[in-house]
Design a protein around this motif. Structure first.
Motif, mmCIF file in Angstrom:
data_model
loop_
_atom_site.group_PDB
_atom_site.id
_atom_site.type_symbol
_atom_site.label_atom_id
_atom_site.label_comp_id
_atom_site.label_asym_id
_atom_site.label_seq_id
_atom_site.Cartn_x
_atom_site.Cartn_y
_atom_site.Cartn_z
ATOM 1 N N TYR A 36 0.775 -1.343 0.054
ATOM 2 C CA TYR A 36 0.075 -0.060 0.145
ATOM 3 C C TYR A 36 0.770 1.065 0.208
ATOM 4 O O TYR A 36 0.625 2.084 -0.593
ATOM 5 N N ARG A 39 2.720 2.726 -3.309
ATOM 6 C CA ARG A 39 1.824 3.666 -4.206
ATOM 7 C C ARG A 39 2.298 5.098 -3.846
ATOM 8 O O ARG A 39 2.164 5.787 -4.854
ATOM 9 N N TYR A 40 2.628 5.433 -2.834
ATOM 10 C CA TYR A 40 2.997 6.741 -2.679
ATOM 11 C C TYR A 40 4.634 7.100 -2.687
ATOM 12 O O TYR A 40 5.001 8.220 -2.107
ATOM 13 N N TRP A 129 -8.284 0.065 0.581
ATOM 14 C CA TRP A 129 -7.418 -0.317 -0.325
ATOM 15 C C TRP A 129 -7.016 -1.705 -0.411
ATOM 16 O O TRP A 129 -7.391 -2.559 -1.248
#
Length: 444
Positions: A36, A39-40, A129
């Protein structure tokens, strides 16, 4: 991560793990969280904030709740929400480096209500998510309300901006400290003692001058161009370029009462080419801001301290450390083929904050310096943060009658309503000054 609390396969599988085919290759909860956060990877500020909140939750889940992340139910989520209000002592401590054994997830004072609500929102989005990619069967955080918060009238703390006359004095004092003194080449026999003490102080000032110049460059980027701290830390030379516009003479620029002209304006300097800097701000929005001549001069001096040619080498961070700490973390971070590695936003904020506080200490130690600074000025400087200089730009721009939509564009505000706060603050200062003037007039 203990195997029994990992949420992995077999006996240790979390009770909320989805039974269908998952879209991510995660064998346990920690791998799913890393997927997760990945993604950043191109949004360092967001990545850091989300990592902090999810790390806190995982530590609490494993250490306090003794449950795998993929086994948390609504009751567990509500318990963690209560935990955010008052973390247990073993989870709190003063700020330490992340690699330190004395590092703790929470500060001693805990989290504000706004920070608690932010944590719940971040965690809820992460779990949503994980459900979307079919790692989890459901999102228990969807049934959890955010902590109640007070909706404030304004999130922009305009009152932290430096008044015009204080901003002018701070710039002049910074310029004085950025000038390295010339050491005496010879000493007369009768002046040996006094000269030696002066020479030692001059040498110390000479060694400190490069750090003053780095702080000045950062302060001017924020105070003259309205950059945020993270934007100043990430600004690069290749995004700074000359435009085809030239500045008007200084006599045509209106000034608020109490703001003295700069040294260049007092000397009647000629028009200069206006430079612009392109940056990527909040919400990944690109914008271009003007850069003052004083900022360019400060950057050139800082680049000279780094043995870089500001006008010849059009690449690299605008502001970079002059020396690297001998810690493994710092050395690994600066092991790169690039000529320089930029400051982190936190590190640049500390450079600015320490420079301003050191300025206050020196003023307090010098009786002549106290004559030009009131107690209120010194108190404001002690509590000044890097972001206050961005507010300083906003208030000065409004005071100089810069159009509000132009101020909005330079500051990167999403709403004109946010920018109008500076207009209201300027009107209030005008009324307060008028009230004081009338009161003095009535007293006479």
């Amino acid at each position: 991560m203990p195997a029994e609390l990992s949420g992995g396969h077999g006996l240790y599988r979390g009770i909320n793990r989805a039974g269908s085919f998952a879209f991510i290759r995660a064998e346990h909860d920690l791998a799913a969280v890393h997927a997760y956060l990945h993604r950043y990877r191109d949004r360092p500020v967001t990545l850091r904030a989300y990592t902090r909140e999810l790390e806190r939750l995982i530590l609490w889940s494993v250490v306090v709740r003794q449950k795998a992340l993929s086994s948390l139910l609504v009751e567990d989520c509500e318990a963690y929400k209560d935990f955010l209000k008052a973390p247990i002592p073993s989870f709190t401590g003063p700020k330490r480096p992340r690699t330190s054994g004395r590092w703790r997830p929470f500060a001693p004072e805990g989290l504000s209500e706004d920070s608690q609500a932010y944590a719940v929102r971040v965690i809820r989005a992460a779990f949503a998510w994980l459900v979307e990619v079919r790692y989890l069967a459901g999102n228990p955080w969807s049934a959890v309300h955010e902590p109640a918060t007070v909706i404030r009238e304004s999130a922009v703390q305009v009152h932290r901006a430096l008044p015009a006359d204080l901003w002018t004095r701070v710039r002049r004092l910074l310029d004085e400290r950025c000038k390295a003194p010339i050491l005496p080449s010879r000493m007369e026999p009768g002046e040996v003692g006094a000269r030696l003490s002066r020479q030692a102080r001059a040498r110390a000032d000479q060694e400190a001058a490069p750090q003053w110049r780095a702080a000045r460059a950062a302060i001017l980027l924020m105070g003259d161009s309205g950059l945020r701290r993270v934007e100043a830390a990430q600004a690069r030379r290749e995004d700074l370029r000359a435009s085809d516009v030239r500045s008007e003479s200084s006599t045509s620029v209106p000034r608020p009462t109490g703001e003295a002209p700069t040294a260049g304006e007092a000397a009647g300097s000629r028009p200069r080419t206006v430079w612009t800097l392109t940056i990527v701000g909040k919400r990944r929005k690109q914008r271009t801001v003007p850069v003052s001549g004083a900022t360019l001069d400060a950057l050139r001096a800082h680049w000279a301290d780094r043995d870089r040619d500001f006008d010849g080498e059009a690449h690299g961070p605008l502001i970079a450390p002059l020396w690297i700490p001998e810690t493994d973390t710092a050395q690994n971070r600066h092991t790169t083929e690039d000529h320089d590695v930029a400051y982190t936003p936190d590190a640049l904020g500390r450079v600015v904050r320490m420079a301003v506080r050191r300025l206050v200490v020196e003023l307090r130690a010098d009786p002549s310096g106290l004559s030009e600074m009131s107690t209120e000025d010194l108190v404001q400087l002690v509590t000044t943060s890097a972001h206050a200089f961005r507010h300083t730009f906003g208030t000065r721009a409004v005071a100089r009658d810069m159009p509000t939509d132009v101020v909005q564009s330079i500051l990167g505000h999403a709403s004109l309503q946010t920018t109008s706060i500076y207009v209201k603050a300027e009107k209030r200062r005008m009324l307060e000054a008028a009230a004081k003037y009338y009161a003095d007039d009535d007293a006479q």
